[in-house]
Design a protein around this motif. Structure first.
Motif, short mmCIF file in Angstrom:
data_model
loop_
_atom_site.label_atom_id
_atom_site.label_comp_id
_atom_site.label_asym_id
_atom_site.label_seq_id
_atom_site.Cartn_x
_atom_site.Cartn_y
_atom_site.Cartn_z
N ARG A 1 0.77 4.07 -2.90
CA ARG A 1 0.90 5.39 -2.92
C ARG A 1 1.94 6.32 -3.17
O ARG A 1 1.59 7.37 -3.83
N LEU A 42 0.78 -1.14 0.16
CA LEU A 42 -0.06 0.22 0.16
C LEU A 42 0.88 1.31 -0.21
O LEU A 42 0.62 2.47 -0.60
N ALA A 43 1.91 1.35 0.78
CA ALA A 43 2.68 2.66 0.75
C ALA A 43 3.44 2.73 -0.42
O ALA A 43 3.52 3.73 -0.89
N ARG A 75 -6.82 0.81 -8.63
CA ARG A 75 -6.20 1.92 -8.03
C ARG A 75 -6.62 2.62 -6.70
O ARG A 75 -6.06 3.35 -6.14
N HIS A 76 -7.70 1.93 -6.23
CA HIS A 76 -8.18 2.53 -5.04
C HIS A 76 -8.03 1.53 -4.16
O HIS A 76 -8.52 0.22 -4.04
N ASP A 136 -10.00 7.95 -1.02
CA ASP A 136 -8.62 8.24 -1.54
C ASP A 136 -8.37 8.62 -2.78
O ASP A 136 -9.02 8.22 -3.89
N ASN A 152 1.72 6.54 -6.83
CA ASN A 152 0.66 7.29 -7.34
C ASN A 152 1.10 8.84 -7.31
O ASN A 152 0.49 9.70 -8.26
N LYS A 153 1.57 9.20 -6.40
CA LYS A 153 2.18 10.57 -6.10
C LYS A 153 3.11 11.06 -7.07
O LYS A 153 3.09 12.27 -7.89
N ARG A 180 -5.54 13.10 -10.53
CA ARG A 180 -5.47 11.77 -10.89
C ARG A 180 -6.31 11.44 -12.05
O ARG A 180 -6.02 10.45 -12.76
#
Length: 136
Positions: free
Chosen positions: A38, A34-35, A64-65, A136, A41-42, A52
């Motif tokens: 994320r 998950l980290a 993606r969620h 998110d 994604n950033k 996004r």
């Protein structure tokens, strides 16, 4: 108590401990993934310079969620070793995976999502994971 019965009980206790350790490692792997998701994604949003939703080339069917909810499934246990993970695409299609950690065993469940709903009844923790991933 016969000694062979005691040995069986010791083996069962070690097996239960092994299951709890395996569940804990699985949770750590999910949190690590998950980290990483994320962070990636950033980076994508920063590189693209757009929100996004407007980033070209992202498949709307990509999972993606993502959200993880940790909790204590039983009142007499602590440590929040049980968890529910929601993973779905922009259409709300995906899966909710849960692991319920008890004293002597860990049970895991997977429930399919279609349009943010499941044919199977979602627990409050699973519904929370779906809602968190949606924000998110």
């Amino acid at each position: 108590m016969p000694s062979d019965l005691q040995l069986d009980r010791n083996v069962l206790e070690w097996l239960a401990l092994g299951g709890a350790v395996a569940a804990g490692l699985a949770l750590l792997l999910v949190l690590f993934a998950l980290a990483r998701i994320r962070a990636l994604n950033k980076r994508v949003r920063r590189i693209a310079g757009a929100p996004r939703e407007a980033v070209a080339g992202i498949d709307p069917a990509a999972l993606r969620h993502v959200a993880v909810v940790r909790y204590d499934a039983f009142g007499d246990m602590g440590g929040k070793l049980s968890f529910s993970v929601a993973l779905y695409d922009d259409n709300g299609d995906g899966v909710v995976i849960s692991a319920i950690n008890g004293r002597s065993e860990t049970r895991s469940y997977a429930k399919a999502l279609t349009g943010f709903t499941s044919d199977q009844r979602l627990s409050p923790e699973e519904e929370d994971a779906v809602a968190r991933a949606r924000r998110d």
